[in-house]
Write a protein that holds these residues in place. Sequence first.
Motif, PDB file in Angstrom:
ATOM      1  N   VAL A 229       0.825  -1.206   0.000  1.00 55.84           N
ATOM      2  CA  VAL A 229       0.000   0.000   0.000  1.00 55.84           C
ATOM      3  C   VAL A 229       0.863   1.262   0.000  1.00 55.84           C
ATOM      4  O   VAL A 229       0.502   2.269  -0.613  1.00 55.84           O
ATOM      5  CB  VAL A 229      -0.965  -0.018   1.203  1.00 55.84           C
ATOM      6  CG1 VAL A 229      -1.781   1.268   1.275  1.00 55.84           C
ATOM      7  CG2 VAL A 229      -1.904  -1.223   1.107  1.00 55.84           C
ATOM      8  N   ALA A 230       2.014   1.225   0.660  1.00 63.33           N
ATOM      9  CA  ALA A 230       2.886   2.394   0.721  1.00 63.33           C
ATOM     10  C   ALA A 230       3.449   2.776  -0.645  1.00 63.33           C
ATOM     11  O   ALA A 230       3.853   3.928  -0.853  1.00 63.33           O
ATOM     12  CB  ALA A 230       4.028   2.147   1.700  1.00 63.33           C
ATOM     13  N   ALA A 231       3.454   1.831  -1.588  1.00 62.52           N
ATOM     14  CA  ALA A 231       4.071   2.069  -2.899  1.00 62.52           C
ATOM     15  C   ALA A 231       3.045   2.342  -3.993  1.00 62.52           C
ATOM     16  O   ALA A 231       3.416   2.444  -5.167  1.00 62.52           O
ATOM     17  CB  ALA A 231       4.940   0.876  -3.280  1.00 62.52           C
ATOM     18  N   ILE A 232       1.763   2.457  -3.641  1.00 64.24           N
ATOM     19  CA  ILE A 232       0.720   2.648  -4.658  1.00 64.24           C
ATOM     20  C   ILE A 232       0.902   3.970  -5.386  1.00 64.24           C
ATOM     21  O   ILE A 232       1.086   5.027  -4.768  1.00 64.24           O
ATOM     22  CB  ILE A 232      -0.673   2.594  -4.012  1.00 64.24           C
ATOM     23  CG1 ILE A 232      -1.014   1.166  -3.608  1.00 64.24           C
ATOM     24  CG2 ILE A 232      -1.748   3.155  -4.962  1.00 64.24           C
ATOM     25  CD1 ILE A 232      -2.335   1.040  -2.868  1.00 64.24           C
ATOM     26  N   THR A 233       0.863   3.909  -6.707  1.00 60.84           N
ATOM     27  CA  THR A 233       0.772   5.096  -7.549  1.00 60.84           C
ATOM     28  C   THR A 233      -0.544   5.025  -8.291  1.00 60.84           C
ATOM     29  O   THR A 233      -0.747   4.164  -9.155  1.00 60.84           O
ATOM     30  CB  THR A 233       1.946   5.164  -8.550  1.00 60.84           C
ATOM     31  OG1 THR A 233       3.186   5.212  -7.820  1.00 60.84           O
ATOM     32  CG2 THR A 233       1.827   6.402  -9.423  1.00 60.84           C
ATOM     33  N   TRP A 234      -1.461   5.912  -7.935  1.00 61.26           N
ATOM     34  CA  TRP A 234      -2.830   5.881  -8.461  1.00 61.26           C
ATOM     35  C   TRP A 234      -3.393   7.301  -8.375  1.00 61.26           C
ATOM     36  O   TRP A 234      -3.093   8.009  -7.405  1.00 61.26           O
ATOM     37  CB  TRP A 234      -3.684   4.920  -7.634  1.00 61.26           C
ATOM     38  CG  TRP A 234      -5.064   4.657  -8.140  1.00 61.26           C
ATOM     39  CD1 TRP A 234      -6.213   5.291  -7.758  1.00 61.26           C
ATOM     40  CD2 TRP A 234      -5.466   3.689  -9.113  1.00 61.26           C
ATOM     41  NE1 TRP A 234      -7.300   4.778  -8.429  1.00 61.26           N
ATOM     42  CE2 TRP A 234      -6.863   3.788  -9.271  1.00 61.26           C
ATOM     43  CE3 TRP A 234      -4.764   2.744  -9.865  1.00 61.26           C
ATOM     44  CZ2 TRP A 234      -7.584   2.978 -10.148  1.00 61.26           C
ATOM     45  CZ3 TRP A 234      -5.490   1.931 -10.740  1.00 61.26           C
ATOM     46  CH2 TRP A 234      -6.872   2.047 -10.884  1.00 61.26           C
ATOM     47  N   PRO A 235      -4.168   7.738  -9.353  1.00 59.96           N
ATOM     48  CA  PRO A 235      -4.681   9.120  -9.315  1.00 59.96           C
ATOM     49  C   PRO A 235      -5.386   9.441  -8.000  1.00 59.96           C
ATOM     50  O   PRO A 235      -6.314   8.746  -7.590  1.00 59.96           O
ATOM     51  CB  PRO A 235      -5.662   9.155 -10.489  1.00 59.96           C
ATOM     52  CG  PRO A 235      -5.157   8.124 -11.444  1.00 59.96           C
ATOM     53  CD  PRO A 235      -4.604   7.022 -10.569  1.00 59.96           C
TER      54      PRO A 235
END
Length: 286
Positions: A229-235
């Motif tokens: 979750v710490a690495a999520i890249t999402w708008p």
Amino acid sequence: MDDDAHDETGFRAIFDGRTLDGWHAAPRVYGTVRPGGPMLADVSDEPLPDPAEAVRHAAVWRVEDGAIVGEQDAPGSGFGGYLVSNEAFGDIELRLQMRPDWPADTGVMLRRLRDSWEGLQVLVDHRRSGSIGGFYGNGLAGFHAVPFSIDAGLDAAGRPDRLVLQDPATSVEPLTPEKRALLTRAGDPDAFLAAWRFGDWNDLRVRCVGALPVLTTWVNDVLVAELDVAAITWPGFDPAAVLAALGPRGHIAFEVHDNDPLLGEERWGVGAACRWRDVRVRDLAG
């Protein structure tokens, strides 16, 4: 399969198999798109259920034959709800058995806020274009991290009797490269399909570790997905804002989804139910 797949040391039951003691029902009422963001109702392209009606018709939960059963109230009403643990949990391994009808769009939430809809969801979308064992961010910018999508195969009489992979040409929720790319590990869809027991009980195992956790799921001992979750890249997804909103501990919840214009009764069939039993956790805190 990792070495402790069948190690039951340290687990404790959080559902007694007879009552809903330790749990409370909550309506499926939408909040903000993301922490500090606009209300979903103000920006959604589709109409959302009226909040007052959603509260009045929150899902019905009961215990039957040793299992938690969740249904819409009344069957076919289109409204959803949650069953939320009174206890909050940090780093855990969660194990349970699940038996959703077809179609039934359900799931298991972790790190959920007690009184609003934000949390991390393990999807159990047992319906066309669904995912079982992938992830969704309720009120967390709606990130959608899935390794594959499913449909039902039909027997000679046209009745669903197994899961198959979704045909991209007929998908109503396309499996985009961005969704799969969110995962740090993605399981083999053929292994999952071979392991899934349609119309019967299936084992779900979830590990949730870290302040902004790494989530890992297995179904019937088959790895399905892993998400950092710490690495999520999402708008719209802001890890710091998510950690501030959720904190390092939260509630477990089961879901009955509401219906919508996109899927209608293909999301939750009239009279459908989700079922959960043998729900237990192991604390993983060091």
